[in-house]
Design a protein around this motif. Structure first.
Motif, short mmCIF file in Angstrom:
data_model
loop_
_atom_site.label_atom_id
_atom_site.label_comp_id
_atom_site.label_asym_id
_atom_site.label_seq_id
_atom_site.Cartn_x
_atom_site.Cartn_y
_atom_site.Cartn_z
N ARG A 49 0.84 -1.21 0.00
CA ARG A 49 0.00 0.00 0.00
C ARG A 49 0.88 1.25 0.00
O ARG A 49 0.61 2.21 -0.72
N ASN A 50 1.95 1.25 0.78
CA ASN A 50 2.88 2.38 0.77
C ASN A 50 3.54 2.55 -0.60
O ASN A 50 3.70 3.68 -1.08
N THR A 51 3.92 1.43 -1.21
CA THR A 51 4.54 1.48 -2.54
C THR A 51 3.61 2.13 -3.54
O THR A 51 4.03 2.96 -4.35
N LEU A 52 2.35 1.79 -3.46
CA LEU A 52 1.36 2.33 -4.38
C LEU A 52 1.03 3.79 -4.05
O LEU A 52 1.07 4.66 -4.92
N GLU A 78 10.15 -2.12 -4.03
CA GLU A 78 10.92 -1.03 -4.60
C GLU A 78 10.02 -0.10 -5.40
O GLU A 78 9.12 -0.55 -6.10
N ASP A 79 10.30 1.19 -5.27
CA ASP A 79 9.60 2.18 -6.08
C ASP A 79 10.58 3.25 -6.51
O ASP A 79 11.71 3.31 -6.03
N GLN A 80 10.16 4.04 -7.46
CA GLN A 80 10.97 5.16 -7.97
C GLN A 80 10.31 6.48 -7.59
O GLN A 80 10.40 7.46 -8.31
N GLY A 81 9.64 6.48 -6.46
CA GLY A 81 8.89 7.65 -6.00
C GLY A 81 9.77 8.73 -5.42
O GLY A 81 10.98 8.75 -5.64
N PRO A 82 9.16 9.63 -4.65
CA PRO A 82 9.88 10.79 -4.13
C PRO A 82 10.88 10.48 -3.03
O PRO A 82 11.72 11.31 -2.70
N GLY A 83 10.82 9.29 -2.46
CA GLY A 83 11.72 8.94 -1.36
C GLY A 83 11.20 9.44 -0.02
O GLY A 83 10.20 10.15 0.05
N ILE A 84 11.88 9.04 1.03
CA ILE A 84 11.49 9.39 2.40
C ILE A 84 12.56 10.32 2.96
O ILE A 84 13.73 9.95 3.05
N ALA A 85 12.14 11.51 3.36
CA ALA A 85 13.09 12.51 3.84
C ALA A 85 13.73 12.12 5.17
O ALA A 85 14.92 12.32 5.38
N ALA A 90 9.71 8.46 9.88
CA ALA A 90 8.71 7.65 9.17
C ALA A 90 8.45 6.33 9.88
O ALA A 90 7.37 5.76 9.75
N LEU A 91 9.42 5.83 10.65
CA LEU A 91 9.26 4.58 11.39
C LEU A 91 8.63 4.78 12.77
O LEU A 91 8.45 3.83 13.52
N THR A 92 8.27 6.01 13.08
CA THR A 92 7.63 6.32 14.36
C THR A 92 6.13 6.07 14.26
O THR A 92 5.48 6.54 13.33
N ASP A 93 5.61 5.30 15.22
CA ASP A 93 4.16 5.05 15.25
C ASP A 93 3.40 6.36 15.24
O ASP A 93 3.70 7.27 16.00
N GLY A 94 2.41 6.45 14.37
CA GLY A 94 1.55 7.63 14.32
C GLY A 94 2.00 8.70 13.36
O GLY A 94 1.24 9.62 13.05
N TYR A 95 3.23 8.61 12.84
CA TYR A 95 3.70 9.62 11.88
C TYR A 95 3.19 9.26 10.49
O TYR A 95 3.32 8.12 10.04
N GLY A 104 1.98 1.87 9.13
CA GLY A 104 2.39 0.93 8.08
C GLY A 104 3.83 0.48 8.18
O GLY A 104 4.11 -0.71 8.32
N LEU A 105 4.78 1.40 8.13
CA LEU A 105 6.19 1.03 8.18
C LEU A 105 6.56 0.43 9.53
O LEU A 105 7.21 -0.62 9.59
N SER A 106 6.16 1.08 10.61
CA SER A 106 6.50 0.58 11.94
C SER A 106 5.84 -0.77 12.20
O SER A 106 6.44 -1.67 12.79
N GLY A 107 4.62 -0.93 11.74
CA GLY A 107 3.92 -2.21 11.90
C GLY A 107 4.59 -3.31 11.11
O GLY A 107 4.77 -4.42 11.62
N ALA A 108 4.99 -3.02 9.88
CA ALA A 108 5.67 -4.02 9.05
C ALA A 108 6.99 -4.43 9.71
O ALA A 108 7.35 -5.61 9.70
N ARG A 109 7.68 -3.48 10.31
CA ARG A 109 8.94 -3.79 11.00
C ARG A 109 8.67 -4.74 12.17
O ARG A 109 9.40 -5.71 12.37
#
Length: 135
Positions: A49-52, A78-85, A90-95, A104-109
């Motif tokens: 979902r994040n990739t999309l 993998e994506d060719q999107g804008p990237g994560i600053a 981004a790995l913080t719950d609630g961000y 999403g990211l923190s849960g997947a981790r």
């Protein structure tokens, strides 16, 4: 050692359904318990979902992994999107930078035995997760 690597596109919502089915099939083939199947499928769904949504689409590579007595599944999104600053943020719950819950990211981790993320602004993001069969 990677076995049976397959790359699937993630370009629209229907691709996420197909990707989830492919991950579940691989988890069953590796002999994962229902709980471990659910964990890897849920993590994969979040990352797809994040990739999309954030990466404007991309791919997922799935492979069975055999390392000695360990058996598992490795997924690479993998994506060719804008990237994560700011990956740490981004790995913080609630961000979130979108409309989601920011889990999403923190849960997947948390749902994965291995987790690696690389991102470059303007070039895209690569997330690798692995789940090992519990013996």
């Amino acid at each position: 050692m990677l076995n049976n690597a397959t790359t699937l596109p993630i370009l629209r919502s229907e691709d996420i359904v197909r990707m989830r089915q492919a991950v579940r099939e691989r988890a069953v083939a590796q002999g994962f318990s229902l709980v471990d199947q659910t964990k890897i499928v849920t993590a994969a769904s979040e990352l797809a979902r994040n990739t999309l949504d954030y990466g404007q689409g991309g791919t997922m590579r799935i492979a069975e992994v055999n390392e000695g007595l360990r058996r598992g599944i490795r997924l690479v999104f993998e994506d060719q999107g804008p990237g994560i600053a700011n990956i740490e943020l981004a790995l913080t719950d609630g961000y979130t930078t979108g409309k989601g819950l920011g889990l999403g990211l923190s849960g997947a981790r948390r749902l994965s035995n291995e987790f690696d993320i690389k991102s470059e602004l303007g070039k895209g993001t690569r997330v690798m997760i692995a789940r090992w069969k519990q013996v």
